[in-house]
Design an enzyme around this catalytic site. Structure first.
Site, PDB file in Angstrom:
ATOM      1  N   SER H  15     -23.991 -23.031  16.767  1.00  0.00           N
ATOM      2  CA  SER H  15     -25.409 -22.673  16.533  1.00  0.00           C
ATOM      3  C   SER H  15     -26.235 -23.485  17.657  1.00  0.00           C
ATOM      4  O   SER H  15     -27.434 -22.906  18.056  1.00  0.00           O
ATOM      5  CB  SER H  15     -26.069 -23.132  15.259  1.00  0.00           C
ATOM      6  OG  SER H  15     -25.909 -24.462  15.139  1.00  0.00           O
ATOM      7  N   ASP H 192     -32.799 -32.202  11.078  1.00  0.00           N
ATOM      8  CA  ASP H 192     -31.567 -32.606  10.467  1.00  0.00           C
ATOM      9  C   ASP H 192     -30.399 -33.346  11.203  1.00  0.00           C
ATOM     10  O   ASP H 192     -29.071 -33.314  10.909  1.00  0.00           O
ATOM     11  CB  ASP H 192     -30.830 -31.067  10.004  1.00  0.00           C
ATOM     12  CG  ASP H 192     -30.707 -30.172  11.320  1.00  0.00           C
ATOM     13  OD1 ASP H 192     -30.817 -30.780  12.363  1.00  0.00           O
ATOM     14  OD2 ASP H 192     -30.358 -28.869  11.039  1.00  0.00           O
ATOM     15  N   HIS H 195     -29.774 -29.779  14.967  1.00  0.00           N
ATOM     16  CA  HIS H 195     -30.462 -28.828  15.760  1.00  0.00           C
ATOM     17  C   HIS H 195     -31.549 -29.186  16.693  1.00  0.00           C
ATOM     18  O   HIS H 195     -32.710 -29.399  15.931  1.00  0.00           O
ATOM     19  CB  HIS H 195     -30.742 -27.518  14.888  1.00  0.00           C
ATOM     20  CG  HIS H 195     -29.796 -26.892  14.399  1.00  0.00           C
ATOM     21  ND1 HIS H 195     -29.188 -27.120  12.808  1.00  0.00           N
ATOM     22  CD2 HIS H 195     -28.719 -26.111  14.801  1.00  0.00           C
ATOM     23  CE1 HIS H 195     -28.129 -26.377  12.563  1.00  0.00           C
ATOM     24  NE2 HIS H 195     -27.753 -25.816  13.568  1.00  0.00           N
TER      25      HIS H 195
END
Lengths: 219, 219, 219, 219, 219, 219, 219, 219
Positions: H15, H192, H195
């Site tokens: 991601s 978090d 990211h």
């Protein structure tokens, strides 16, 4: 506490179990367990017994009857090989007889219900390291003479007979709700007398957790 | 059980309390209490003590600091005249110092935090028939040397001092989480170390309910 | 047929009347009358008596009690100056006592209900060229000993007493449903025992139309 | 009343029949019958004759011609094995000749229309325990010299000839509408002179119900 | 060509003019002129006479009658001070008499229609540097004996009388459509006989452009 | 007028042709022809020549190059067997060389472009009863020294050579736009110098219609 | 490096600056700075000079001209009291003259542009602790003879004159883009020659950062 | 500068790489490269080195581990045949061990991680004309004793060992972030800790570009 470290606890059932769980997995973070009793059970287990690392899985699907469970049993129960299995089914088996009376092909009569459930129990119980818990279907109606409540009670008795015959754990959800309904009118818990509020789900949760020896006061 | 029949129990706080509650009421059916600890507390009260008819109200709002609470105190706390009041505030007061370090006008420093909270307590406590419960803010970080955890602990100490000075009930949420975090890595409970999963909310719920004398095993 | 050429027939009530009608007008083409009994009444009038050109208006609003009707009476009833007025109210007055038992400010007790309805009737009846029709509230529960059904019956009796006292037309919707419920289980007509299917609405429609002398077999 | 206890009554047709019914089933609760005449027929049957338990099924599909019906006849008519079958088709067979004049492959000419409908009737009638009802297509245009109205009347005559030849029940919807149109301008009933309002659908409903002996005044 | 360099050409009317134009401006790029005849007129002017830089403005609003135009005349016509003004109004003035016959307050009768339009013309004409164009309302119905067509023709005659009396340009849209309807059935151009397809709008466009001396073959 | 009664006129191309047309048909009512020049051509044909009943079909697809046309030629051109075919392709063949210079596999070079187009022409022309019209690709840039404009001009020359070689009708869209661009800056017609406003599309429309002998002033 | 620890750097402008920034604040986490050069500048500052804690604020608004900036100057520039101010305005002042040529009220002519910008500079410069940076408007067109490019260059010269007169920092964005456009066709950077891709924004970013002494290679 | 004219530079990962890129292509205009470091790298390359025409491709997919990369290696890496390949993988391999501790089948242990990555490197490196760059996974946690940080460091060491063994370029992203985290609390860069904000992505971007010899100050 009967649940042991690292065990997998799988719930299967209908919309009461489903509650918008993640599909197809039925486990994970971010609300994957849905918003019903399965999520409450998991929350209490992870909060009070974090050291056990119990793996909770939700395989409920809206609208399902025992006939539907049988069709997906291999995929959703046998293949994930849980240690503990909890089955709550039967509400739709009965309900369709009352809300769709002209469509008999959607009615699961008592005989088929009991035989199918018994078959699923006999096939699965030997594979479980932990235990098999049967939860009765319920109807949030206090009038025992009500036609649908009477039928639901018959289905509940079938569940209890199977539990006794095969030495399963039994959770009498109807009995648990009956206590709560002495104080609260059904419409407080569920507008349709079937899908409970969070307070109704907690009654299932507590009834289940008592059965497996959960201790709220554990240090 | 300290909560008595017919009492109103009002929770006020930030996003941990809010959890998508109905606005502006903060009570009612169909998930009006949101999806966090307030809903869990209500579910347990209505399930175990339905005869008490406790009225639970949720007045949490996302992102609020004690400064925001003060601004809406008359509307959201005094006017609804609860019997019991539960306050959990401070996470954003601290967090903004760490995630928006260049915007000092959004930081509520310890002095302002403590004075404001104390003012709210002194104004409100005499009006409460039931009790006033202060819950500490928390941070799901196990390293006590972490800068934000250290600050959060200071704010928590301020809450405890106020609770002691004014004879309020105190719920040490950080302490409750610390137990759970011995077994679970923070990312299991909250990706951002602030907004807990259902399992994290249940830890708050249980800590609160112990404080008010809730008995899980009540027949 | 009691309705005369060119008369305006206005219905006021709660969600049973509303059924997603156009707001604020409550009349017009393209489903402006909603999907409930008001639309069915209009459809039958325009189909069987197109030469009368009856103007049907729907002023139902979801969730309303008689207290809400009073607040909007001037705007929604007096100002449009109908020839015929039909009032069906009371379900929410009762229901809130059973689904939100802890919020007494939302309960409209029998005394207030009756006095308010009587006031609205006395103020309005003299202004009507056609007639005033009172329809009882109802509950799709066959067990007369059910708590909410009992309360609803009391409210229905109050409506009948007012109708008799002021010489209004009366439509006993509960009685009409009772006939239907001899054959159909409540869940067939309404999952929540309150909001009927089209088949349930037709029972209200037929009961109303019989009262005003509608003739299905008119050539 | 010609419909008997427990019989299945299946309607097939185009958008006049469809009206946003549930697909593919075409039966069930929650508006599964759509919002047109089929739903009205069902509502009147369940309201006045609940003891008969008539099972109503809607197999209309928007835009269909008799050519489309033939293609899905096995699936949608033969397989569900109704006791009574009601067919209303032909509006699109005609309409496409007038609104899409350059696309002849979408036009179903009278010869094909009549032969196909006749074939469907001969294949199906022997299988029906109850009866076969043919309803003429219609056009909400009062000028009989209008080109499309003239064509529609020819198709309607074909339906009547088939009904007579095979001894089917016939419902002359055009004739029923003609009565209503003496009082109401077409634009009141349907902006496009094809898709009726609820009041227009009720005219179909009443014409059909008269044919099967429905008694509005039944106690 | 009567339109001169740099002039502003403003259209006002109902849904035939509106066609989803940008509101409130009614001019600009990216489809701000809507999808109807106004956009076509602009496209032809900018394509054939780009050197004139005609500024086209669309002030149509769905559902409006001449009564509505009067209410917004100051804002939408006087204040923007166009050089040329084009008015096409009256369809809703007539239509409401036929599709909402029971709501007389929505009907604009011929007398009011004519007087209001005349008032708007007399007030505005002196302010226009270019010209005032009146376009008749129309109805895509070929049967001159049709009730609504007859009424529409009366309103059209009123427009022509005003045009003649005040020496305005006149565009007989009904006459233009009558030519097209000799070849095409009304349903090809407009399902509701009012809102034309692009091909119908082009008939208005061409009729208008002929009136102002547009030359398609200009080099 | 070269188009004859009942002929089918099919347009194929890229986004300039597509303009949100109905897929896959590309014809019908309710905007099925999209919002670009194809719809304008159809509107003018149906408005001025309704007696011819020309059938217009739009087979443009966004982003397509001549390579894409070849891949769908059988389905979209041969199978519908038009009488007249209009091809406008090449903008994307060129554009990708300028907006995605690093992705050579998306560039259709002049040689491939010309050979493919020629192949499509030779295969198709013999099958056409009416005629084959080639329209050049264009770029709304007035600077002939601009790199992309220069390339586009080369592709346009290739189209003209093929038209001449195979005796096709030719529409020089670039030339038509050049006239308009003498008066209007490119940004007025198209922000990206490719996708024209309605006024830009009308320039293509007029250029095409002149080629087939359309007479605006036809009575 | 000219920016100093803790300074506030505020950007104001049009859509090139805006890029979907959070409104009204224009600062914060989660993309609050938008997706254009302001975000890139911030990312480079926080990445290379995290110890400076520069506070970046974005006050761009789509479509604005210098006339719009003046109207919100007090709110968006004076009140937030930045240390550094960066102004890039003028593209819409010019563009509207070319894409909306018939709407002169939307054109900001050079005189008004220059006087307004000069007024804003003189009012603001004395209040800035850091500096005032003027960035020229630009047009991604390589042809200097292009009408809009020529106008844009005039506006750019006005910016440079003001910068020189008042001793501001100047960033010649057009010059920076001209370098990039030697290698890349305009359509690669911006389909409309105005709104750049990320690669185009980076050219602005780099030009700005060079002006304030940013050092990419700083350890 | 190590990247040469016309080379293809392909990034693969999870991601952090994906960032909402276009799928499946991972290249093109209009944000096809996503919003993370890949887009920043491309923006800097196209801005500073437009003459090189580097083709950047993004093949990141959210949630992927090295196990997932292996499964799509042929499709996403071998088939596009890049000149340069950049791999950053491992965060999810580690993270799942900490946020989903009860689901071991989702954990990629160090041994599998290293062996799989090594296999991918050995298979691919010989096919690359340019070079192979390995970037370590990272965790935005400053406490090196934190369990997940410790594990991440182990995985990072494995990446470095492979890089050294096979003579690949190495980018130590953890080291680069460690510098930034000396000044900024982790919550500023990533709620978090995984990211990153644009400012965090820029740290990866700069670390990568330094490795390939990018020169910010190039004229």
């Amino acid at each position: 506490m009967k649940l042991e470290k690292g065990q997998k606890l799988l719930f299967i059932g209908d919309s009461i179990t489903d509650c918008d769980r993640a599909k197809p997995e039925g486990e994970g973070n971010f609300g994957a367990l849905g918003t019903g009793y399965v999520s409450q059970v998991d929350a209490l287990l992870q909060s009070v017994y974090p050291e056990l690392g119990i793996r909770v899985v939700n395989k409920g699907i809206n609208g399902h009857t025992v006939r539907n469970l049988k069709a997906r049993w291999e995929t959703d129960v046998i293949k994930p090989s849980p240690d503990w299995l909890v089955i709550m089914i039967g509400i739709n088996d009965v309900w369709r007889q009352y809300d769709l009376p002209t469509q008999p092909e959607k009615h699961v009569q008592l005989k088929e219900y009991k035989e199918t459930l018994e078959e699923l129990v006999t096939v699965t119980k030997p594979k479980l390291n932990g235990g098999l818990v049967l939860m009765t279907p319920f109807y949030l109606e206090t009038n025992e003479a009500d036609a649908m409540r009477k039928t639901m009670d018959e289905y509940g008795r079938a569940v209890k007979e199977i539990a006794e015959k095969y030495n399963c754990q039994i959770v009498d959800t109807q009995a648990a709700f009956n206590e709560q309904l002495k104080e609260l009118y059904p419409a407080t818990l569920a507008w349709d007398r079937v899908h409970p509020s969070a307070a109704g789900h907690m009654t299932i949760t507590r009834a289940f957790l008592k059965t497996v020896g959960f201790d709220w006061n554990k240090a």
